[in-house]
Design a protein around this motif. Structure first.
Motif, short mmCIF file in Angstrom:
data_model
loop_
_atom_site.label_atom_id
_atom_site.label_comp_id
_atom_site.label_asym_id
_atom_site.label_seq_id
_atom_site.Cartn_x
_atom_site.Cartn_y
_atom_site.Cartn_z
N GLN A 281 6.46 -18.43 -7.19
CA GLN A 281 6.06 -18.35 -5.78
C GLN A 281 4.89 -17.40 -5.57
OE1 GLN A 281 8.80 -17.20 -7.12
NE2 GLN A 281 9.33 -15.15 -6.35
N ASN A 282 4.57 -16.58 -6.57
CA ASN A 282 3.48 -15.60 -6.42
C ASN A 282 2.20 -16.02 -7.14
OD1 ASN A 282 5.31 -13.95 -5.04
ND2 ASN A 282 5.96 -12.94 -6.92
N ALA A 283 2.14 -17.26 -7.61
CA ALA A 283 0.99 -17.69 -8.41
C ALA A 283 -0.30 -17.69 -7.61
CB ALA A 283 1.24 -19.08 -8.99
N HIS A 284 -0.22 -17.80 -6.28
CA HIS A 284 -1.44 -17.88 -5.46
C HIS A 284 -2.06 -16.52 -5.20
CE1 HIS A 284 1.78 -16.91 -2.64
NE2 HIS A 284 0.86 -16.47 -1.80
N LEU A 285 -1.36 -15.44 -5.51
CA LEU A 285 -1.89 -14.10 -5.22
C LEU A 285 -2.92 -13.69 -6.26
CD1 LEU A 285 1.43 -12.25 -4.29
CD2 LEU A 285 -0.31 -13.14 -2.73
N THR A 286 -3.99 -13.05 -5.78
CA THR A 286 -5.02 -12.55 -6.68
C THR A 286 -4.67 -11.15 -7.17
OG1 THR A 286 -6.30 -11.60 -4.85
CG2 THR A 286 -6.74 -13.91 -5.43
N GLU A 287 -5.40 -10.70 -8.19
CA GLU A 287 -5.17 -9.36 -8.72
C GLU A 287 -5.44 -8.30 -7.66
OE1 GLU A 287 -3.86 -8.52 -11.54
OE2 GLU A 287 -3.67 -10.58 -12.24
N LYS A 288 -6.43 -8.54 -6.82
CA LYS A 288 -6.73 -7.58 -5.75
C LYS A 288 -5.59 -7.49 -4.76
CE LYS A 288 -10.24 -6.49 -2.26
NZ LYS A 288 -11.53 -6.92 -1.65
N GLU A 289 -5.03 -8.63 -4.39
CA GLU A 289 -3.91 -8.62 -3.45
C GLU A 289 -2.68 -7.95 -4.05
OE1 GLU A 289 -4.70 -12.70 -0.86
OE2 GLU A 289 -3.75 -12.83 -2.83
N ILE A 290 -2.45 -8.17 -5.33
CA ILE A 290 -1.31 -7.53 -6.00
C ILE A 290 -1.50 -6.02 -6.04
CG2 ILE A 290 -0.11 -7.30 -8.21
CD1 ILE A 290 -0.59 -10.26 -8.67
N ALA A 291 -2.74 -5.57 -6.31
CA ALA A 291 -3.02 -4.13 -6.33
C ALA A 291 -2.79 -3.51 -4.95
CB ALA A 291 -4.45 -3.88 -6.80
N GLN A 292 -3.19 -4.22 -3.90
CA GLN A 292 -2.95 -3.72 -2.54
C GLN A 292 -1.45 -3.64 -2.25
OE1 GLN A 292 -5.16 -6.40 -0.05
NE2 GLN A 292 -7.13 -5.37 -0.41
N ASN A 293 -0.72 -4.66 -2.67
CA ASN A 293 0.73 -4.65 -2.46
C ASN A 293 1.40 -3.53 -3.25
OD1 ASN A 293 0.49 -6.87 -0.79
ND2 ASN A 293 0.95 -8.34 -2.41
N GLU A 294 0.86 -3.23 -4.43
CA GLU A 294 1.40 -2.12 -5.20
C GLU A 294 1.28 -0.81 -4.44
OE1 GLU A 294 1.02 -3.09 -9.97
OE2 GLU A 294 -0.70 -2.30 -8.90
N ARG A 295 0.11 -0.57 -3.89
CA ARG A 295 -0.10 0.66 -3.13
C ARG A 295 0.82 0.72 -1.91
NH1 ARG A 295 -5.53 -0.45 -4.79
NH2 ARG A 295 -5.93 -1.64 -2.89
N LYS A 296 0.97 -0.41 -1.23
CA LYS A 296 1.85 -0.43 -0.07
C LYS A 296 3.30 -0.17 -0.48
CE LYS A 296 -0.96 -3.73 2.57
NZ LYS A 296 -1.02 -5.10 3.15
N SER A 297 3.72 -0.73 -1.59
CA SER A 297 5.10 -0.54 -2.05
C SER A 297 5.35 0.90 -2.45
CB SER A 297 5.40 -1.49 -3.22
OG SER A 297 5.31 -2.84 -2.81
#
Length: 767
Positions: A281-297
């Motif tokens: 379900q997360n295949a559409h996320l880019t590396e940039k979006e994942i990095a942003q989500n990491e910081r938010k988490s």
């Protein structure tokens, strides 16, 4: 890992036992005839042993009998203390060398074991490569497979396209869950078992599945509702050697694959994870979006950490600890034990928040989420534990205005604050035994096996069945319910099952507990205390207890499946450098206290030097680990040429039946209502044992992949009263009988209530 932890704790305990048995340092900080466990005294005893000068002073803490007894003077024990410091420096240096060598050998063995296992055993990842750079419009598995076979001149098994269904996760999961319910109902009817659904419920389910079929057809028939790809696809080979040859050819020629609709040549990446380890379900996320989500988490976890400490730790410290310190009483017994229990509970709550934050990041693989959980949870656990240790140390050293924490780095022949150091170690012992060492571990079993199933079942009933609370309270409870769907009007089967699903083996939490516990215990090696051997012995007992406890927790409570990679072990070995380096730093500390180094240096400078030594030692360890235990396994020479057919005979999951969208495509687009496959479809289906029956793989649904005739073997010896799940199922079965309808009129009334659009009774299929 628990066995290695047990060996390490044995070595540390042996070093402590040698130091205390070969020295008279215990006599320097204990009254005559006292044992190490009887150091704590009451305020009245302190006044009885105090000189007139101290007796007229405000209530204070009894530091050491050296200041109180005329026949025991610092001069009499100066040589013993310096000898103890000298032996400690040598002993801890040898201990560091021994632990360093053992740890390096263990890291190399772990790496070689991973490579050996990968070479000897074929799994799904050995027959797959990740293809990237495809146009999003490429969603035809047959066309893509044919094109790849022409380009590579190979016969492929097929491709598994990663679709972009962001925002439709709940819808897709509900569609797959309804298919599982229908299959399960058919199996129970075939086995003459308790039928899951009544006639009306079954008819409603079939109508919903018909709607799912229409919606799936819209996704793949083209048009504005058609699903797009993410530009990624897993290429599945029939032989492992074919995969290796393609990977080698691509390394020689990066322009090997040029798709006519792609702007750039396609890229090929090796696959290190199994299909069940992929978060599709997360295949559409880019590396940039994942990095942003990491910081938010991470920010969310920090917020929860601050909030929980502000609501629990600091109020308890102000109300429960500070008054004791100001009155001159010794902070021990229930106060310290309760502090340890609160710390363990706080760490457990933070663990749940870290787990939720990891899955909100949007990683593409589970092993990345495991690493996130381990890194964040270990850091939070260490910080929280050391914060509590510092608070107790401050309460001990802060009882007399003439002493400061930095004076522990002064020469050990200064004896007036040795009793305070012993007091700190004693508090750490009480806090760790009642908190991190055992309470955390026991609470893991109690929570996963008993509290969570009962609590979540009650919450499900209150929100979706009984609805006896005001709506605003139901909304609050709805948000707190794990895996809650967006709507409060319908509780989907998928959400109900995931809420009560047993967690997978919690290696990130286990590793984090071992790292944090060893770090705290090894930090205490810098202090003087006759109770250090007790703290080391507690670590030994915890190692043996944890060894046995993990087998019970992992095999009886956790889910039967655990899919991950060796990368979590690699990161864990990097973090192991922290407690290991602290042992080496303790040797330098004792050289300072013995008067060999930095005699006239200020305490804060000594602290900075020790911190720098710890950082340098950890950096050296990390560099060495990256050599003996690389993050990537690299190329592994196969001992035999494996085939995908042999691999499918041993594994339930595959690159096709783990793909949610492709599974729906096979169920509702490739096959019709009668289960007949389209004549023009030549690509393998997402299937189980029968290649003509579409299936979607989920943990706990493996029995659906076997034929009806084999179900009797699945159900044989399925339950054991040594497992908590069996006891809970018996309890739930009894509670279900209490509310079972007694007559046909009751059955009709129950079915009418289930299907009626009422706010009082939810249409709960899983009920």
């Amino acid at each position: 890992m628990p066995r290695r932890h047990f060996v390490v704790s044995i070595l540390v305990f042996g070093a402590q036992f040698y130091l205390l048995s070969s020295s008279t340092v215990a006599d320097a900080i204990l009254p005559s005839g006292s044992s190490p466990v009887s150091f704590d005294t009451t305020f009245e005893e302190a006044l009885d042993h105090s000189s007139p000068v101290y007796a007229l002073a405000p209530p204070s803490f009894l530091v050491s009998p050296l200041d109180q007894c005329s026949w025991r003077t610092p001069h009499n024990y100066s040589e013993s203390l310096l000898d103890f410091a000298h032996k400690s420096a040598i002993c801890y240096a040898l201990l560091y060398v021994a632990l360093f060598i053992v740890s390096i050998i263990f890291a190399r063995q772990q790496y070689m074991s991973a490579k050996s296992f990968d070479a000897m055993h074929k799994s799904m990842k050995d027959f797959c490569l990740l293809l990237e750079g495809l146009p999003p419009s490429q969603t035809d598995e047959q066309a893509l497979t044919s094109w790849l076979q022409q380009q590579l001149n190979l016969d492929l098994e097929g491709v598994s396209i990663q679709y972009n269904y962001g925002g439709k996760e709940q819808e897709v999961n509900s569609m797959l869950a309804r298919h599982h319910v229908l299959l399960q109902n058919d199996l129970q009817a075939f086995n003459n078992d308790h039928i899951l659904l009544g006639a009306t419920e079954l008819e409603t389910l079939k109508q919903e599945i018909g709607d799912d079929r229409k919606k799936t057809g819209e996704w793949f028939a083209g048009g504005e509702n058609a699903l797009k790809g993410t530009g990624k696809a897993f290429v599945v080979f029939r032989r492992s050697c074919d995969k290796d040859n393609v990977q080698n050819d691509f390394a020689k020629n990066p322009n090997l694959l040029v798709h006519p609709d792609a702007p750039e040549p396609l890229t090929i990446e090796p696959v290190h994870s199994e299909p069940a380890d992929i978060f599709w379900q997360n295949a559409h996320l880019t590396e940039k979006e994942i990095a942003q989500n990491e910081r938010k988490s991470v920010l969310w976890v920090l917020f929860m950490f601050t909030l929980l400490n502000g609501l629990i730790s600091w109020p308890w410290y102000i109300v429960g600890v500070v008054p004791y310190s100001h009155s001159g009483n010794d902070i021990s017994g229930p106060v310290t034990n309760l502090s340890g229990i609160l710390m363990a509970i706080l760490n457990g709550v933070l663990g749940g928040e870290v787990c939720g934050a990891a899955f909100r990041v949007g990683y593409g693989r589970k092993d990345k989420a495991d690493i996130f959980i381990f890194v964040v949870m270990t850091s939070m656990n260490l910080f929280n534990t050391m914060l509590n240790v510092y608070l107790f140390a401050f309460s001990a050293f802060g009882k007399t205005s003439s002493h400061t924490q930095g004076q522990i780095l002064t020469s050990i022949d200064r004896t007036e604050w040795l009793g305070e150091e012993a007091d700190v170690v004693g508090k750490v012992l009480q806090m760790m035994v009642s908190g991190n060492l055992f309470t955390n571990t026991i609470m893991g079993l109690v929570t996963n096996a008993l509290i969570n199933p009962l609590l979540f079942t009650l919450m499900q009933k209150v929100v979706y069945v009984w609805r006896c609370w005001p709506r605003f309270l139901l909304k609050i409870l709805h948000v707190a319910l794990p895996w809650c769907p967006p709507s409060m009007e319908r509780y989907e089967v998928f959400n109900a099952e995931k809420c009560l699903e047993a967690p997978q083996v919690g290696l990130p939490w286990d590793y984090g507990a071992l790292i944090s516990n060893c770090t705290v215990v090894f930090w205490c090696l810098n202090l003087v205390s006759p109770r250090l051997w007790e703290l080391s012995l507690a670590l030994v007992v915890f190692g043996a207890f944890f060894w046995v406890w993990c087998r019970e927790l992992h095999l009886r409570v956790h889910s039967v499946g655990f899919i991950s990679t060796h990368r979590l072990d690699h990161v864990m070995m990097i973090f192991w450098g922290l407690p290991l380096t602290i042992v080496g730093t303790a040797s330098v500390t004792w050289l300072i206290r013995a008067g060999y180094l930095m005699v006239d240096t200020e305490p804060h400078v000594k602290m900075l030097v020790l911190t720098a030594i710890t950082c340098i030692g950890w950096a050296v360890w990390v560099a060495l680990v990256r050599v003996v235990y690389p993050y990537e396994l690299g190329s592994v020479a196969d001992l035999d040429v494996g085939t995908l057919a042999d691999c499918k005979a041993r594994w339930c999951f595959s690159w096709f039946n783990c793909n949610p969208i492709f599974a729906l495509k096979c169920m509702y687009y490739v096959q019709d209502e009668n289960g007949k496959t389209r004549a023009d479809w030549k690509h393998p289906l997402a299937c189980g044992e029968d290649p003509n029956l579409p299936r979607f793989y989920r943990f706990g649904k493996e029995y659906l992949f076997l034929s009806k005739e084999k179900q009797k073997y699945v159900n044989a010896n399925l339950r054991s009263y040594t497992e908590p799940d069996t006891l809970l199922e018996a309890l739930f079965a009894f509670l279900d009988k209490v509310g079972t309808p007694r007559s046909k009129q009751d059955v009709s009334r129950r079915e009418a209530a289930v299907t009626a659009p009422s706010n009082e009774v939810a249409p709960l299929l899983s009920n």
